[in-house]
Each structure stands twice: as C-alpha cells, then as structure tokens.
Design a protein around this motif. Sequence first.
Motif, PDB file in Angstrom:
ATOM      1  N   LEU A 151      -4.071   4.947   9.280  1.00 11.23           N
ATOM      2  CA  LEU A 151      -3.591   3.647   8.781  1.00 11.23           C
ATOM      3  C   LEU A 151      -3.702   2.573   9.855  1.00 11.23           C
ATOM      4  O   LEU A 151      -4.100   1.444   9.578  1.00 11.23           O
ATOM      5  CB  LEU A 151      -2.117   3.740   8.365  1.00 11.23           C
ATOM      6  CG  LEU A 151      -1.751   4.319   7.003  1.00 11.23           C
ATOM      7  CD1 LEU A 151      -0.244   4.262   6.809  1.00 11.23           C
ATOM      8  CD2 LEU A 151      -2.419   3.546   5.881  1.00 11.23           C
ATOM      9  N   GLY A 185       0.819  -1.207   0.000  1.00 15.07           N
ATOM     10  CA  GLY A 185       0.000   0.000   0.000  1.00 15.07           C
ATOM     11  C   GLY A 185       0.854   1.260   0.000  1.00 15.07           C
ATOM     12  O   GLY A 185       2.092   1.208   0.002  1.00 15.07           O
ATOM     13  N   PHE A 186       0.184   2.387   0.031  1.00 15.75           N
ATOM     14  CA  PHE A 186       0.805   3.720  -0.043  1.00 15.75           C
ATOM     15  C   PHE A 186       0.930   4.301   1.354  1.00 15.75           C
ATOM     16  O   PHE A 186      -0.040   4.204   2.117  1.00 15.75           O
ATOM     17  CB  PHE A 186      -0.086   4.614  -0.912  1.00 15.75           C
ATOM     18  CG  PHE A 186       0.239   6.078  -0.868  1.00 15.75           C
ATOM     19  CD1 PHE A 186       1.210   6.617  -1.685  1.00 15.75           C
ATOM     20  CD2 PHE A 186      -0.432   6.927   0.021  1.00 15.75           C
ATOM     21  CE1 PHE A 186       1.496   7.971  -1.647  1.00 15.75           C
ATOM     22  CE2 PHE A 186      -0.146   8.273   0.062  1.00 15.75           C
ATOM     23  CZ  PHE A 186       0.807   8.800  -0.774  1.00 15.75           C
ATOM     24  N   MET A 243      -3.060   7.821  -8.112  1.00 15.84           N
ATOM     25  CA  MET A 243      -4.278   7.303  -7.465  1.00 15.84           C
ATOM     26  C   MET A 243      -5.478   8.185  -7.791  1.00 15.84           C
ATOM     27  O   MET A 243      -6.581   7.681  -8.038  1.00 15.84           O
ATOM     28  CB  MET A 243      -4.071   7.210  -5.949  1.00 15.84           C
ATOM     29  CG  MET A 243      -3.171   6.063  -5.539  1.00 15.84           C
ATOM     30  SD  MET A 243      -3.224   5.735  -3.763  1.00 15.84           S
ATOM     31  CE  MET A 243      -2.225   7.078  -3.133  1.00 15.84           C
ATOM     32  N   TYR A 277      -5.603  -1.243  -6.008  1.00 10.24           N
ATOM     33  CA  TYR A 277      -5.906  -0.505  -7.251  1.00 10.24           C
ATOM     34  C   TYR A 277      -5.015  -1.041  -8.384  1.00 10.24           C
ATOM     35  O   TYR A 277      -5.446  -1.176  -9.531  1.00 10.24           O
ATOM     36  CB  TYR A 277      -5.638   1.000  -7.115  1.00 10.24           C
ATOM     37  CG  TYR A 277      -6.227   1.713  -5.915  1.00 10.24           C
ATOM     38  CD1 TYR A 277      -7.373   1.248  -5.271  1.00 10.24           C
ATOM     39  CD2 TYR A 277      -5.644   2.886  -5.418  1.00 10.24           C
ATOM     40  CE1 TYR A 277      -7.895   1.926  -4.180  1.00 10.24           C
ATOM     41  CE2 TYR A 277      -6.173   3.569  -4.334  1.00 10.24           C
ATOM     42  CZ  TYR A 277      -7.290   3.080  -3.714  1.00 10.24           C
ATOM     43  OH  TYR A 277      -7.795   3.753  -2.627  1.00 10.24           O
ATOM     44  N   HIS A 292      -6.121  -0.453   8.809  1.00 10.11           N
ATOM     45  CA  HIS A 292      -5.957  -0.466   7.351  1.00 10.11           C
ATOM     46  C   HIS A 292      -4.858  -1.434   6.875  1.00 10.11           C
ATOM     47  O   HIS A 292      -4.780  -1.727   5.695  1.00 10.11           O
ATOM     48  CB  HIS A 292      -5.648   0.966   6.899  1.00 10.11           C
ATOM     49  CG  HIS A 292      -5.722   1.196   5.432  1.00 10.11           C
ATOM     50  ND1 HIS A 292      -6.845   0.951   4.687  1.00 10.11           N
ATOM     51  CD2 HIS A 292      -4.789   1.667   4.544  1.00 10.11           C
ATOM     52  CE1 HIS A 292      -6.612   1.253   3.423  1.00 10.11           C
ATOM     53  NE2 HIS A 292      -5.363   1.680   3.315  1.00 10.11           N
ATOM     54  N   ARG A 340     -10.642  -0.518  -2.479  1.00  5.01           N
ATOM     55  CA  ARG A 340     -11.988  -0.235  -3.005  1.00  5.01           C
ATOM     56  C   ARG A 340     -11.914  -0.204  -4.527  1.00  5.01           C
ATOM     57  O   ARG A 340     -10.863   0.063  -5.102  1.00  5.01           O
ATOM     58  CB  ARG A 340     -12.501   1.102  -2.445  1.00  5.01           C
ATOM     59  CG  ARG A 340     -11.569   2.229  -2.707  1.00  5.01           C
ATOM     60  CD  ARG A 340     -11.975   3.523  -2.034  1.00  5.01           C
ATOM     61  NE  ARG A 340     -10.753   4.262  -1.724  1.00  5.01           N
ATOM     62  CZ  ARG A 340     -10.493   4.849  -0.573  1.00  5.01           C
ATOM     63  NH1 ARG A 340     -11.377   4.842   0.390  1.00  5.01           N
ATOM     64  NH2 ARG A 340      -9.353   5.479  -0.379  1.00  5.01           N
ATOM     65  N   LEU A 383      -2.840  -4.564  -1.346  1.00  6.08           N
ATOM     66  CA  LEU A 383      -3.460  -3.851  -0.221  1.00  6.08           C
ATOM     67  C   LEU A 383      -3.625  -2.381  -0.589  1.00  6.08           C
ATOM     68  O   LEU A 383      -2.646  -1.713  -0.961  1.00  6.08           O
ATOM     69  CB  LEU A 383      -2.603  -3.991   1.037  1.00  6.08           C
ATOM     70  CG  LEU A 383      -3.210  -3.323   2.272  1.00  6.08           C
ATOM     71  CD1 LEU A 383      -3.181  -4.254   3.483  1.00  6.08           C
ATOM     72  CD2 LEU A 383      -2.513  -2.008   2.616  1.00  6.08           C
ATOM     73  N   SER A 384      -4.845  -1.906  -0.497  1.00  2.00           N
ATOM     74  CA  SER A 384      -5.199  -0.504  -0.725  1.00  2.00           C
ATOM     75  C   SER A 384      -4.687  -0.017  -2.081  1.00  2.00           C
ATOM     76  O   SER A 384      -5.196  -0.474  -3.102  1.00  2.00           O
ATOM     77  CB  SER A 384      -4.700   0.352   0.434  1.00  2.00           C
ATOM     78  OG  SER A 384      -5.447   1.532   0.442  1.00  2.00           O
ATOM     79  N   MET A 385      -3.664   0.844  -2.152  1.00  5.54           N
ATOM     80  CA  MET A 385      -3.153   1.228  -3.474  1.00  5.54           C
ATOM     81  C   MET A 385      -2.709  -0.022  -4.239  1.00  5.54           C
ATOM     82  O   MET A 385      -2.881  -0.108  -5.463  1.00  5.54           O
ATOM     83  CB  MET A 385      -1.990   2.213  -3.348  1.00  5.54           C
ATOM     84  CG  MET A 385      -1.404   2.642  -4.675  1.00  5.54           C
ATOM     85  SD  MET A 385      -0.060   3.834  -4.532  1.00  5.54           S
ATOM     86  CE  MET A 385       1.314   2.772  -4.064  1.00  5.54           C
TER      87      MET A 385
HETATM   88  C1  MLT Z   1      -3.099   3.047   0.791  1.00  2.00           C
HETATM   89  O1  MLT Z   1      -3.072   2.552   1.913  1.00  2.00           O
HETATM   90  O2  MLT Z   1      -2.535   2.514  -0.162  1.00  2.00           O
HETATM   91  C2  MLT Z   1      -3.832   4.351   0.614  1.00  2.00           C
HETATM   92  O3  MLT Z   1      -4.534   4.672   1.757  1.00  2.00           O
HETATM   93  C3  MLT Z   1      -4.723   4.321  -0.577  1.00  2.00           C
HETATM   94  C4  MLT Z   1      -5.419   5.626  -0.830  1.00  2.00           C
HETATM   95  O4  MLT Z   1      -4.929   6.683  -0.402  1.00  2.00           O
HETATM   96  O5  MLT Z   1      -6.461   5.624  -1.510  1.00  2.00           O
END
Ligand code: MLT
Length: 277
Positions: A155, A26-27, A190, A97, A243, A119, A92-94
């Motif tokens: 987070l 994730g980010f 993102m 995506y 998170h 999401r 995870l998260s980013m």
């Molecule tokens: C992440 O955990 O990767 C970020 O919260 C993703 C986001 O900022 O949408």
Amino acid sequence: MGARINGIELEWRDRGTGEAILMIHGFPLNSAMWGSQLTRLSPDWRVVAPDLRGFGASDVGDEPVFSMDLMARDLAALLDHLGIERAVICGLSMGGYVAFEFFRQFRHRVRALVLCDTRAGTDSPDTQRARGALAEQVVAENTIAPLVETLLPKLIGVRTSRRNPGVVALVKAMMYEARPDSVARALQGMAARADSEPLLRSIDVPALILVGSDDVITNRGQAEMMARGIRGARIEVVAGAGHVPPVEQPEAFNQILLQFLEGLPHESLPASASFSY
Ligand code: MLT
C-alpha cells in the motif's frame, strides 16, 4: 455523523458548504484516509467521506458479501439522506470500483469522476482464488494480521516508507480498525465485481485519473488505459506516492484535485431553482 441508511447504521464525515464531493475510501481503510482533503477542500466544497459498510464506525449489517453494487446503493441512499442530488464522485482503489458501480447505476447523480489508484478490469482467476483463501483465513483466525502483513508494504510507496514512517504507522493503525468479517465480505465483493472496462466509453462527465508513481498494486499502464477509454479524461501521476497518494503526498494530491474541481464547467441550475417572472 451517523444515521440508519439502506438498513444499516452508516457513519460519515461531512465538512464544508457548496457543491458536494463524495470521497470513497480504499480497502481495508476508512474515511480517516481523507483527513487532509476534508480540511483543504472544505472552504469551497462540501466534502462527504463515508465509512463504507463494515469499515470505520459503520455497521457490518447482515449481507454476507459487500458487493460493489450494494456499497454504491448505500452511497446513493446517503446522498438522498443528505439532500444531495449530484456530486463529484471520488474513489480510491476499492473506492474506485464502487465509483464505477455508482456511475453505472446513478449516472445522473455524477457531476464528475475522480479515479485514484484503481482499475477498470476484473480480477484474474488466481486473484479471485487468493482473495477467497484470505477471506477464509482472516475469519478462521479472527485477525486481519495476515492481510496487514502482506498488504501494508504494497500500500505504501517505497519512498514514503523510507522517508515517512509516520504515514506507515497511520495506515497500519487504520487497517487494524477493520474487522475480520468485514474484510472477508469486502474481499468477496471485490472478487465478484463487474468488468468496468466496457463502461469507460459511456462515461461522459469530466474525469480525472490519478496514480501514485510508486504504486505497485495498480500501475500507470492501467491508469493510461482508463484515460484512453474515457473521452477527455485527464491523467496525473503523483510523484513519490504509492497506492494511497491522498495520505502519502497530500499537498500534491490536493493541488491536482483542486485544479480539476476549479476547472469543472458550471452546474446549470436545477429546474426547481430557475427564475420565473
Ligand atoms: C484497495 O486499496 O482498495 C485494494 O488494494 C483494492 C484491491 O484489493 O483490489
């Protein structure tokens, strides 16, 4: 390990043998967030955990925006480099995506999908504006401190923060490894990501959706929406995690993930490996 992949020096962790699982962080974290999974899964699985471009030990490169599409192509090139045709894709998260984008472009390479605290939808215009402003701020001030201040408390789940300050310190240190220009480029990527909601119905590989019970960045409603959209998807809530369940509740996370992996239908042999008489 490292090599020149898709025009940049990319680093990754690679442990174990067997079928491959690609774990996308994730980010603004890096492959170190998968430390527990690299250990626990690797007796039976080949666990490949890259540092996405600009994060961990990977190069920033010249691209001004880290689009999800660009990062998905980096990962496909990494799999090519490693001689891996198909893998379970876990993000995870980013990272989720990026996993959606990977499915969109390289569906034939996806053995199964694991979507954690992510999401499918896009950002609202307000979120896009806020990301843009934050990107400008971290570059102008040459520090990611403003991001850490606002994001770190979100987070980590409230119960983890109370009971496990070591996890908070670990994630904070990982965040501070990220460079301001990488953070800015990923924020822009993102903000511009494609809507993956229409993609859900076309996902025809086994899917596991995980969400921390205390996650305030994504939530159970969003996880349930993804589970309804993907035929046969399984959804699991990781109790007591925010998170980043793989770091906050590693044992529970690993157990759920292993159970899913063990239940996957067997891979059919690739044509090149079939027997002939
Ligand atoms: C992440 O955990 O990767 C970020 O919260 C993703 C986001 O900022 O949408």
